[in-house]
Structures are given as structure tokens and as C-alpha cells.
Design an enzyme around this catalytic site. Structure first.
Site, PDB file in Angstrom:
ATOM      1  N   LEU A 140     -59.342 136.903  42.117  1.00  0.00           N
ATOM      2  CA  LEU A 140     -57.930 136.526  41.958  1.00  0.00           C
ATOM      3  C   LEU A 140     -57.248 136.188  43.283  1.00  0.00           C
ATOM      4  O   LEU A 140     -56.098 136.563  43.511  1.00  0.00           O
ATOM      5  CB  LEU A 140     -57.156 137.636  41.239  1.00  0.00           C
ATOM      6  CG  LEU A 140     -57.588 137.902  39.792  1.00  0.00           C
ATOM      7  CD1 LEU A 140     -56.907 139.163  39.262  1.00  0.00           C
ATOM      8  CD2 LEU A 140     -57.270 136.716  38.898  1.00  0.00           C
ATOM      9  N   ASN A 194     -53.968 137.289  31.757  1.00  0.00           N
ATOM     10  CA  ASN A 194     -55.354 137.692  31.984  1.00  0.00           C
ATOM     11  C   ASN A 194     -55.355 139.209  32.009  1.00  0.00           C
ATOM     12  O   ASN A 194     -54.966 139.815  33.014  1.00  0.00           O
ATOM     13  CB  ASN A 194     -55.848 137.096  33.309  1.00  0.00           C
ATOM     14  CG  ASN A 194     -57.201 137.654  33.700  1.00  0.00           C
ATOM     15  OD1 ASN A 194     -57.850 138.367  32.932  1.00  0.00           O
ATOM     16  ND2 ASN A 194     -57.642 137.324  34.911  1.00  0.00           N
ATOM     17  N   CYS A 197     -58.234 142.998  33.677  1.00  0.00           N
ATOM     18  CA  CYS A 197     -58.008 143.555  35.008  1.00  0.00           C
ATOM     19  C   CYS A 197     -57.978 145.069  34.897  1.00  0.00           C
ATOM     20  O   CYS A 197     -57.522 145.609  33.885  1.00  0.00           O
ATOM     21  CB  CYS A 197     -56.655 143.108  35.558  1.00  0.00           C
ATOM     22  SG  CYS A 197     -56.469 141.338  35.653  1.00  0.00           S
ATOM     23  N   GLY A 310     -65.104 128.683  26.577  1.00  0.00           N
ATOM     24  CA  GLY A 310     -66.454 129.166  26.827  1.00  0.00           C
ATOM     25  C   GLY A 310     -67.499 128.084  26.680  1.00  0.00           C
ATOM     26  O   GLY A 310     -67.894 127.726  25.571  1.00  0.00           O
ATOM     27  N   GLY A 311     -67.922 127.546  27.821  1.00  0.00           N
ATOM     28  CA  GLY A 311     -69.061 126.641  27.823  1.00  0.00           C
ATOM     29  C   GLY A 311     -68.859 125.294  27.180  1.00  0.00           C
ATOM     30  O   GLY A 311     -69.822 124.666  26.738  1.00  0.00           O
TER      31      GLY A 311
HETATM   32  C1  LIG Z   1     -64.470 130.216  39.363  1.00  0.00           C
HETATM   33  C2  LIG Z   1     -63.752 130.778  38.178  1.00  0.00           C
HETATM   34  C3  LIG Z   1     -62.506 131.377  38.342  1.00  0.00           C
HETATM   35  C4  LIG Z   1     -61.834 131.924  37.242  1.00  0.00           C
HETATM   36  N1  LIG Z   1     -60.604 132.479  37.431  1.00  0.00           N
HETATM   37  C5  LIG Z   1     -59.911 132.949  36.355  1.00  0.00           C
HETATM   38  C6  LIG Z   1     -58.600 133.488  36.521  1.00  0.00           C
HETATM   39  O1  LIG Z   1     -58.045 133.527  37.605  1.00  0.00           O
HETATM   40  N2  LIG Z   1     -57.971 133.970  35.404  1.00  0.00           N
HETATM   41  C7  LIG Z   1     -58.547 133.925  34.163  1.00  0.00           C
HETATM   42  O2  LIG Z   1     -57.936 134.356  33.183  1.00  0.00           O
HETATM   43  N3  LIG Z   1     -59.786 133.389  33.988  1.00  0.00           N
HETATM   44  C8  LIG Z   1     -60.471 132.913  35.043  1.00  0.00           C
HETATM   45  N4  LIG Z   1     -61.712 132.367  34.870  1.00  0.00           N
HETATM   46  C9  LIG Z   1     -62.308 132.336  33.516  1.00  0.00           C
HETATM   47  C10 LIG Z   1     -62.116 130.977  32.853  1.00  0.00           C
HETATM   48  O3  LIG Z   1     -60.761 130.644  32.714  1.00  0.00           O
HETATM   49  C11 LIG Z   1     -62.809 130.934  31.480  1.00  0.00           C
HETATM   50  O4  LIG Z   1     -62.217 131.898  30.641  1.00  0.00           O
HETATM   51  C12 LIG Z   1     -64.309 131.192  31.577  1.00  0.00           C
HETATM   52  O5  LIG Z   1     -64.849 130.597  32.723  1.00  0.00           O
HETATM   53  C13 LIG Z   1     -65.064 130.695  30.329  1.00  0.00           C
HETATM   54  O6  LIG Z   1     -64.954 129.306  30.190  1.00  0.00           O
HETATM   55  P1  LIG Z   1     -66.080 128.272  30.715  1.00  0.00           P
HETATM   56  O7  LIG Z   1     -67.396 128.775  30.200  1.00  0.00           O
HETATM   57  O8  LIG Z   1     -65.696 126.943  30.137  1.00  0.00           O
HETATM   58  O9  LIG Z   1     -66.019 128.297  32.199  1.00  0.00           O
HETATM   59  C14 LIG Z   1     -62.410 131.834  35.955  1.00  0.00           C
HETATM   60  C15 LIG Z   1     -63.653 131.216  35.793  1.00  0.00           C
HETATM   61  C16 LIG Z   1     -64.326 130.683  36.875  1.00  0.00           C
HETATM   62  C17 LIG Z   1     -65.653 130.015  36.649  1.00  0.00           C
END
Ligand SMILES: Cc1cc2nc3c(=O)[nH]c(=O)nc-3n(C[C@H](O)[C@H](O)[C@H](O)COP(=O)(O)O)c2cc1C
Length: 385
Positions: A140, A194, A197, A310-311
């Protein structure tokens, strides 16, 4: 709490119907070609095509069909122009991508996680690639809510695309104060909590893994702001349904699901875990089946909209999530490999609707849900499915 007001919206439409009222689609969705496997590059935009903005032409022009209504109402006046959002932590504050893609074509931007005070983030290494995804432990890193408002609020307020600020904290008071400071700020269209935490008040247990704590933080933020409130579910729980219900009952306008799955990687010499923080969050295509299950379960127990994450790497993923009850999706990790993907998905979804003779996408929602809601079972978490 301040008086009700309308926030940044696109075209207002009737509230998205709950999944149970939606008729099944007639034509099955075709699989489309798999896109490139995401290759993470921390949470910075991909390099290479920064010189030219990729203005994705509206699908309506490309295919010469009628206009498809892709708008989606997430509650409390937050009406998005389309159901393709970008996920927190994978698209910075939006500004970083302005010369790479036409960000105004997106449904919404969920900005980087924002906390009351600035955070420097976790020790490095913070990311590593995994089969079908990546692990991250950014921690964060952010300049704090006041700096975020000052730095980006004015720019956001001139944008057509709504910006949803992702908020994190270690206590209910943190979340509440952050929400208060965002309330009424120009350019802030909504808040995504979020809650994955550690809750300092509960001995470091995450808010997201306990229905009571998840409900309490949601209710407290609900009282503090009139902004549309989205709350993000964690997959790291035995049963997400009581948590989803507690959040909905506490006044959230929408759920987003899922955050990353907790994981570790081992360092090259096998002398310690690889990430500086030991633990990281797994994201990318590898987590899609888990996210599908969570969305499927959550959307059957709440009456508020569910946004899937997610993905997502291609249209078939979007269609799958809609089928299990999501009204919209967020694209995350795949953006590191291809920042143009989210805008392209908007076009592809419109084209898919026209191909099926639909003038809006809502009939695609909930087609894979049970026709009648049954009693909750433990199937999602039992050892043998
Ligand atoms: C590098 C990175 C930073 C992330 N930072 C946050 C964040 O600050 N707050 C949050 O709620 N989710 C955060 N996530 C989670 C994403 O928002 C998402 O929920 C998660 O990556 C699943 O989606 P995806 O598979 O399409 O990446 C982060 C994900 C990645 C990869």
C-alpha cells in the site's frame, strides 16, 4: 452524514436488475483466442507504446450495428458507462496511462490503495511472476489521502470516466477519517474499501475474514460518507457468504470480488522466501476459478451488485463472470501486459451483444446461477468437490 447528492455518472438508467430477475441468454458464448500471459512490471504502466494514445474505436462504428446499452448502476447515483473497470493497484491513478490508452472509454478507474497517512510500502523484492499470474507485496505504498486529493482530484473532476478511490486502513477510525476526507471532493465518484488489511484493534486479524469486523467497518464508513460505497471481498476465508451478507446489511452499495489470494514464493538459493515481506497476494488467470466461485456464492446471498475481479484477460472471462452473477468486472494484472485490454473489452462486449441480437448486456447476467436459490451448502470449501 451530509445530505444526499448525485455523483459523477454517465447516462442514468434504471437500476441494474437483481440477478434473479434476469432471463437467460439464448446463445452460448464462444471462447475467444487466449491473449498474452501477463508479465508483471510492478505497478507501473508498460513501456513501449507511450508515444501514441490507442484510441479504440467504438464497436458500434466498427461493426455498423445499433448501439448497445452497456451502462451499469452500482447504486447511490454511480452509473458507469460500461461494466469494464480497472482494478486498484494495477492502473495507478489513471493519469499514468493517459498517453497509452483512451482512459475515458473505461467504465471506471479504481485508483491505487489510499490510506490516511502516507506509506512507504514493503521491503523489496515486491513482485514475482508465478505460473498463470503474479505475487505482489507492494504494501500500500501511497502518499496519503490528502496528497492524493490535492494531486489528482482536480484532474479527475475533468474526466468523463468515474474514479473510485480504493481505501485501506488498520482501524475503523482510519477508514472513517479517510472516507470523510474524500466525501464531497470533486473528482471522487465513489469509495472501494480494501478490507484485506490487518485490524490492529482485533489483534491483527484482517477485517475481511470476519463477518462482524467487515460489517462494522462498512457501517462506520457508511455513516461517514454519502459517496457510493463498494466493499472488496477477500478470497482467504472458509465461507464468504456470511461476510458478503454482513457487508450488504451494513449499507454497502456494491461488492467487489476478489482481492488477491495469500501466497509465498521461495528465493533463488532456497534460503528464505523470495518476497521482502515473505507473503504476497496472488493475482492473474490462476485465481479466476476461485473468483468465479466467490462471485457465484456472493451474488446469491446479496441483493446489491457484485463486481468481479480476478484474472480477466479476454472477453470470455467477462462473459463467465457475468454468467455467475457479476454486473461488471475489473481488469487487473493483465493490464501490465496490455494496457489497451480494458478499452478493447468494452468494444468486444458491445459486439458480442449485437451478435446475440441484444441491445443491452443485462441478459448475460446470472445465466449460470441456479434457477432457484437453494439453501447454502459447504460445497465451495469442502475437500472433495
Ligand atoms: C501490483 C498490485 C497491486 C495491488 N494493489 C491493490 C490495492 O492497493 N488495493 C486493493 O484493493 N487491491 C489491490 N490489488 C488487487 C487487485 O485490485 C485485484 O483485486 C487482484 O489483482 C485480482 O485481479 P487480477 O487477477 O485481474 O489482477 C493489487 C494487485 C496487484 C497485482
Amino acid at each position: 452524514m451530509k445530505a444526499k447528492k448525485r455523483v459523477v455518472t454517465a447516462r442514468p438508467t434504471a437500476r441494474t436488475p437483481t440477478v434473479r430477475k434476469i432471463k437467460p441468454a439464448i446463445v452460448p458464448a464462444p471462447r475467444v483466442a487466449a491473449s498474452a500471459r501477463p508479465s508483471p512490471s510492478l505497478d507501473k504502466p508498460a513501456r513501449g507504446s507511450r508515444s501514441s494514445v490507442v484510441a479504440v474505436a467504438p464497436a458500434v462504428d466498427a461493426l455498423g450495428g445499433g448501439e448497445v446499452d452497456l451502462s451499469v448502476d452500482l447504486g447511490r447515483g454511480l452509473v458507469l458507462p460500461n461494466p469494464i473497470l480497472v482494478a486498484s493497484g494495477t492502473f495507478g491513478y489513471g493519469i499514468e496511462y493517459g498517453d497509452v490508452v483512451d482512459i475515458q472509454r473505461l467504465g471506471a478507474i479504481c485508483c491505487k490503495g489510499t490510506t490516511l497517512k502516507a506509506r512507504i510500502g514493503n521491503p523489496t523484492p515486491r513482485v514475482t511472476e508465478t505460473p498463470g499470474g503474479m505475487l505482489n507485496s507492494i504494501g500500500l505504498q501511497n502518499p496519503g489521502v490528502d496528497a492524493v486529493i490535492e494531486k489528482y482530484g482536480k484532474t479527475w473532476s475533468g474526466w468523463k470516466v468515474p474514479v473510485i478511490v480504493n481505501v485501506a486502513g488498520e482501524s475503523i477510525a482510519d477508514y472513517v477519517e479517510c472516507a470523510r476526507r474524500l466525501d464531497g471532493q470533486p473528482g471522487v465518484a465513489g469509495i472501494e474499501l480494501n478490507i484485506s488489511c490487518p485490524n490492529v484493534g482485533k489483534g491483527g486479524l484482517q477485517f475481511a475474514i470476519d463477518a462482524e469486523a467487515a460489517g462494522a467497518v462498512t457501517a462506520a464508513v457508511r455513516r461517514a460518507t454519502d459517496l457510493p460505497l463498494l466493499v472488496k471481498l477477500s478470497p482467504n476465508v472458509a465461507d464468504v457468504r456470511p461476510i458478503a451478507r454482513a457487508i450488504a446489511d451494513a449499507g454497502a452499495d456494491a461488492l467487489t470480488a476478489i482481492n488477491t489470494l495469500s501466497g509465498i514464493a521461495v528465493g533463488p538459493a532456497r534460503s528464505r522466501p523470495l518476497l521482502g515481506n515473505i507473503y504476497g497476494g496472488l493475482s492473474g488467470p490462476a485465481i479466476k476459478p476461485v473468483a468465479l466461485r466467490v462471485v457465484y456464492e456472493a451474488s446469491q446471498v446479496v441483493d446489491i451488485p457484485v463486481v468481479a475481479i480476478g484474472g480477466v484477460t479476454e472477453l470470455a472471462d467477462v462473459l463467465d463472470y457475468l454468467a455467475v452473477g457479476a454486473v461488471a468486472v475489473q481488469v487487473g494484472t493483465a493490464i501490465f501486459a496490455d494496457p489497451t485490454l480494458p478499452a478493447r473489452l468494452v468494444d468486444e462486449l458491445g459486439a458480442e451483444c449485437r451478435r446475440r441480437g441484444l441491445d443491452d448486456y443485462r441478459p448475460l447476467i446470472g445465466t449460470a446461477l441456479p434457477k432457484r436459490a437453494g439453501p447454502p451448502s459447504a460445497k465451495g470449501v469442502e475437500y472433495r468437490p
